[in-house]
Design an enzyme around this catalytic site. Structure first.
Site, short mmCIF file in Angstrom:
data_model
loop_
_atom_site.label_atom_id
_atom_site.label_comp_id
_atom_site.label_asym_id
_atom_site.label_seq_id
_atom_site.Cartn_x
_atom_site.Cartn_y
_atom_site.Cartn_z
N HIS A 47 0.84 -1.20 0.00
CA HIS A 47 0.00 0.00 0.00
C HIS A 47 0.88 1.25 0.00
CE1 HIS A 47 -3.45 -2.44 2.00
NE2 HIS A 47 -3.59 -2.42 0.69
N TYR A 64 3.22 0.08 5.28
CA TYR A 64 3.69 -1.12 6.00
C TYR A 64 2.87 -2.38 5.74
CZ TYR A 64 5.28 3.01 8.55
OH TYR A 64 5.79 4.25 8.87
N HIS A 65 2.36 -2.55 4.52
CA HIS A 65 1.57 -3.75 4.25
C HIS A 65 2.08 -4.55 3.07
CE1 HIS A 65 -1.83 -1.19 6.19
NE2 HIS A 65 -1.09 -1.78 7.11
N PRO A 66 3.37 -4.80 2.94
CA PRO A 66 3.84 -5.60 1.81
C PRO A 66 3.35 -7.05 1.92
CG PRO A 66 5.61 -5.30 3.39
CD PRO A 66 4.48 -4.43 3.85
#
Ligand SMILES: Cc1cc2nc3c(=O)[nH]c(=O)nc-3n(C[C@H](O)[C@H](O)[C@H](O)COP(=O)(O)OP(=O)(O)OC[C@H]3O[C@@H](n4cnc5c(N)ncnc54)[C@H](O)[C@@H]3O)c2cc1C
Length: 528
Positions: A295, A467-469
């Protein structure tokens, strides 16, 4: 550890690994070994929610990865914090409890992953949950993961919600309920004001089991493969290099960067990539490390003179002293903030079947992941693209397992992502400049010019991850899939990947609860 044989080895004690360790060791006949590179989770900066301000920008309990230079970000390197302790990223994250949109999971199933539709995963989410508001059609009680309302949200967070309603968004008290659209305060994974990480929720209650061994400070360097099957792992730790054997299964839960890195180091991946680093190929799997999705996000930042906010000020420092006792004795007060206290899901254009942008209202002045601090108070609003089209990669820099992988999220490679972010930022600015926030809002920082070109320039200069890989070992049954719908690695016996990397498409929201759900589901399949 040489000579010790377990049934199941789990590599990585993060959101997924802690769930697996609990569920699989519930069978006393199964000997489970959980291997974590980082230390135990004793640091108070983990358990005091506001400690996030210290772990996010530093290497304390954090791998603090850098991406390769991002063309879409004007050649800058992005920052990729990841937890490095028991609990993994759930020990350093912002604690927002969010599942994503029901259409995300129906999409996973439609991509050829039976068992992953919303109707399939809803009971799994409910199983882990201890919802402090009580159970209903969407929520469970009695599970390990405590989900609660923030103990002491700041007035500015409520004002943000009022602004969003003024801008036409619906009030939403439960983003994980019937509808995701709208604005509201976020629910958090906290128990009586303390962080409820996956380690606190799932691992701590299982630690006394004689059939569960937890090894910290052990860096897994390779999967041991014998005749096309995984039979153990190699680790580096205090006593040097050791081998740990698994009679049944090796499960990689090393996260979106660690799991593909370990597969590649073990000869499982795309032929050219392995050849480049002189690693003998054991299994051709071209999708390992592909499909990385994250994101991308830009924060709008305003100064404030509201002393009830978190700030880099003497007054905040003085408030932290009684705040510490309020946290310790009552689980309330300023130290229980998760910073991202409120938010919204919105659609930037007509015709979408679900929101395409998420807002995080932050109690604080955000600049470069708190790596750059500013004296004073502030409020911020993160604007994230929920289903970006851009896809990146996780590759090896070398065959050295201690070297960080080459992370390329390929942010904003697709014009559509830029357009969505521009539209989202405009909507966010309307909200942030609403009347209810006026008493909390000072001058906007980092803004120069209002036109679309100026906005795009600012995005290239300042955007980065929220922080959503996910997705670097995605599930599916096509040639680029790495695991099947039961999360077993294609073509290798006794080897699975269970963590955020298996998501076939990114969820429309934060990724901790979905990762916990993935691990719950994997455990159910292995204990049924
Ligand atoms: C700063 C930050 C804020 C976030 N905020 C939120 C939020 O508010 N809400 C939300 O839902 N999500 C949030 N997320 C995302 C969420 O926390 C992650 O998606 C989720 O925790 C990923 O879980 P995982 O099990 O895939 O990996 P992780 O939890 O990262 O676990 C991987 C584990 O494997 C270990 N490991 C890696 N390599 C090795 C190796 N070679 N040998 C041994 N061990 C290894 C790591 O040390 C780590 O403990 C945030 C993440 C970050 C970093």
């Amino acid at each position: 550890m040489s000579g010790v044989r377990f049934d199941t080895i789990i590599v990585g004690a993060g959101s997924a690994g802690c769930v697996l360790a609990n569920r699989l060791s519930a069978d006393p006949a199964r000997r489970v070994c959980l291997v974590e590179a980082g230390p135990r989770d004793r640091s108070p900066l983990i358990h005091i929610p506001a400690g996030l301000l210290a772990t996010l920008p530093t290497r304390h309990m954090n791998w603090a990865f850098q991406t390769v230079p991002q063309a879409g970000l004007g050649g800058r390197r992005g920052y990729q914090p990841r937890g490095r302790t028991l609990g993994g990223s759930s020990s350093v994250n912002a604690m927002i409890y969010m599942r994503g949109h029901r259409a995300d999971y129906d999409g996973w199933a439609a991509l050829g992953n039976p068992g992953w539709s919303y109707a399939d995963v809803l009971p799994v989410f409910r199983r882990s949950e201890d919802q402090q508001r009580g159970a209903d059609e969407f929520h469970g009680t009695g599970g390990e993961l405590t989900v609660s309302d923030l103990a002491t949200p700041v007035a500015a967070a409520r004002a943000f919600v009022d602004c969003a309603l003024g801008a036409g968004l619906a009030a939403n008290r439960d983003f994980n309920g019937a509808s995701q659209d709208g604005a509201g305060l976020y629910q958090v994974t906290q128990r009586r004001g303390r962080r409820c990480s996956a380690a606190v929720a799932f691992l701590d209650p299982a630690l006394a089991r004689p059939n569960l061994t937890v090894l910290t400070g052990r860096h897994a360097t390779r999967i041991v493969l014998e005749g096309g099957a995984a039979s153990g792992i190699e680790v580096e730790g205090p006593g040097g290099t050791a081998r740990i054997d698994a009679a049944r299964e090796v499960i990689l839960s090393a996260g979106v960067f660690g799991s593909p890195q370990l597969l590649l180091l073990s000869g499982i991946g795309p032929r050219e990539e392995l050849a480049r680093h002189g690693i003998a190929q054991r299994q051709e799997l071209p999708g390992v490390g592909a499909n990385l999705t994250d994101h991308v996000d830009l924060a709008l930042v305003y100064r404030s003179s509201d002393p009830r906010l978190m700030g880099i000020t003497l007054r905040t420092a003085l408030r932290a002293v009684p705040g510490y006792f309020a946290w310790r004795w009552r689980g309330t007060g300023l130290l229980t903030t998760n910073f991202a206290e409120a938010g919204a899901f919105l659609r930037t254009r007509a015709g979408l079947d679900r929101p395409d942008v998420q807002l995080h209202f932050v109690n604080g002045l955000v600049d470069d992941h708190a790596r750059r601090l500013h004296y004073g108070y502030g409020i911020s609003c993160h604007v994230a693209v929920l289903r970006p089209k851009s896809r990146g990669t996780v590759r090896l820099r070398s065959g050295n397992p201690r070297e960080a992988p080459a992370i390329d999220p390929n942010f904003l490679a697709e014009d559509e992502d830029v357009a969505t972010l521009v539209a989202g930022v405009k909507r966010a600015r309307d909200i942030m400049e609403g009347a209810p926030l006026a008493p909390h809002r000072g001058a906007e920082l980092f803004a120069d010019g209002d036109g679309d070109d100026a906005l795009v320039a600012r995005i290239r200069r300042r955007a980065d991850t929220i922080y959503h890989p996910v997705g670097s070992c995605r599930m599916g049954r096509d040639d680029m899939a790495v695991v099947d719908a039961s999360l077993r690695v294609h073509g290798v016996e006794g080897l699975s990947v269970v963590d955020a990397s298996v998501m076939p498409a990114i969820v429309s929201g934060n990724t901790n609860a979905p990762t916990i759900m993935i691990a719950e589901k994997a455990a159910l399949a292995r204990t049924a």
